[in-house]
Design a protein around this motif. Structure first.
Motif: not given
Length: 480
Positions: A76-82, A179-181
């Motif tokens: 989630n951190f890497s995704y939120a960084l993107v 929503p999955v996350r």
């Protein structure tokens, strides 16, 4: 003369109403303060991992004891960084391609509009299919479209129309994965750690708000707009590594392939909406979230880079610092909230944060001083950490696990689906009266709406962070 007549009318008719409103405000304030005192007393009785001196403790990071949550948090951190880079980079690209504020709104609209068509079906699938595979697919899609956007910029093929198309394509991946996350957090942690896990998850996203825009601004300054999108693709690839060992509990209902799944999908989506409509306090939380998404988040995403450029004379990196200051504030408030095992009257505190956030938006919209705006952004982040964490905690803690995926799809629809319309409206409004002025007007409007709800909704004010008796017991998946 007019003032005297107004005072006379107030003396004849308005004093009773004034006393009633004043009494409501006093009762709301006393309820909130009483709730905080009860929370402190409960925390003292619980004892657990919290030292006598208060402050940060093992309780603050308790959810990290769970291996699956640690892996999910890193992904989630890497995704939120993107995402932090993504929103900044698309708006900055649009600003380079056109001087019209309406174009900024159209690009923001493109990023969010896929939510309306895909997030509700994705919520149904998250209650049926392997959620890890759904995350893999959505992240690979965002990775590919990010690199494609970079190539189009480098080859000179990027224009306003193409930027909107690419924003839509990136939004498709976000609409499916989000929503999955959101539904995974209550699936891998027990409910008594839910607020802690949600807050730590949000903490990672908040750190990404500091690093993301700064990294995106630096990449744009060094390598141009194409470099900003290439960095997004690379980071998305790193995030995929953490999904490989992640173990997720099997969905309660297996997927029915073929036509049967699609025949049932509309009925199951309706079931999620019926739950939200029937749970009065959760419905109110969604309404307030929608108001924030339309009136605050849309203008933030669309107009803040323009405000930084026009009113503060900031280039890409200095504009990124504004988002970074907000991220610092959110990290601090998230750490504070993560240290609280249970919060009485969490609904009242949540509504209060919306009033504060709207008031700070007024200051940001009217400010022409860079350092003052940095301060307002920091305070906004401090406030936002409580707002978003309390809202999501209250919704998830009071939602049964068998409809969690669909309720989180509605949450994503409201949170991310309102933003593109708010961004489109913000672009048009800024075209008429100016970016800063529209920003301030939106802040004042949402503060007024939240104030009405705080006074008139006593059951929302008393809503705890999680009920004494769990609504449903999420899987306590693996502990370290």
């Amino acid at each position: 003369m007019v003032r005297a007549r107004g005072a006379a009318r107030f003396a004849r008719h308005g004093r009773g109403a004034y006393v009633d409103v004043r009494g409501s405000v006093r009762r709301a304030a006393l309820a909130l303060v009483g709730g905080l005192a009860e929370t402190t007393e409960r925390g003292a009785r619980a004892g657990s991992a919290r030292p006598a001196g208060g402050g940060l403790s093992l309780q603050t990071f308790a959810a990290f004891e769970l291996r699956n949550f640690r892996l999910l948090w890193l992904n989630n951190f890497s995704y939120a960084l993107v995402q932090g880079i993504q929103r900044f980079a698309f708006v900055w690209l649009a600003a380079d391609l056109s001087e019209k504020n309406l174009v900024l709104g159209l690009v923001t609209f493109g990023l969010g509009i896929p939510v309306f068509f895909l997030t509700l079906p994705a919520g149904v699938l998250s209650d049926r299919w392997d959620r890890r595979y759904l995350l893999f697919a959505s992240q690979l899609w965002v990775l590919a479209t990010s690199f494609l956007t970079a190539v189009l910029i480098w080859t000179g093929a990027m224009g306003v129309g193409m930027a909107i198309v690419m924003a839509i394509l990136v939004g498709v991946g976000v609409a499916v994965g989000q929503p999955v996350r959101q539904a995974l957090v209550p699936a891998v942690v027990p409910q008594h750690r839910l607020m802690n896990a949600i807050t730590l998850n949000s903490l990672g996203q908040n750190v990404s708000q500091i690093v993301g825009p700064l990294l995106g601004g630096a990449a744009i300054d060094l390598w141009g707009n194409g470099g900003g999108f290439a960095v997004q693709g690379a980071l998305m690839g790193v995030g995929l590594v953490f999904l490989v060992p992640l173990q997720i509990p099997v969905a309660q209902r297996a997927a029915q392939m073929g036509g049967r799944l699609f025949r049932e999908m509309l009925g199951e989506i309706g079931e999620g909406f019926r739950f939200v409509r029937g749970a009065v306090d959760i419905r109110t939380l969604f309404l307030l979230l929608l108001a924030s998404s339309l009136v605050i988040m849309g203008p933030w995403q669309t107009l803040l880079p323009r405000v930084a450029e026009e009113q503060l004379g900031a280039q890409a990196f200095r504009a990124g610092v504004l988002f970074g200051a907000m991220g610092v504030g959110t990290v601090i408030s998230s750490l504070i909230l993560a240290s609280i095992p249970r919060l009485e009257n969490a609904g009242g505190w949540f509504t209060t944060t919306l009033i504060i956030g709207g008031s700070l938006a007024v200051g940001i919209g009217l400010s022409h001083d860079y350092l003052l705006t940095v301060l307002f952004m920091f305070l906004s982040g401090l406030n936002a950490g409580f707002f978003i964490n309390l809202n999501l905690t209250l919704i998830q803690a009071h939602t049964p696990s068998d409809v969690m995926g669909r309720v989180m799809a509605i949450y994503t629809l409201v949170l991310m689906g309102g933003s593109p319309f708010g961004g489109l409206l913000a672009g048009g409004g800024a075209q008429l009266i100016g970016a800063g002025e529209w920003f301030a007007l939106c802040g004042a409007a949402v503060a007024a709406v939240a104030g009405v709800f705080l006074i008139t909704q006593p059951s929302l004010r008393r809503m705890p962070s999680h009920p004494e008796t769990p609504v449903a017991g999420p899987a306590d998946a693996g502990s370290g």
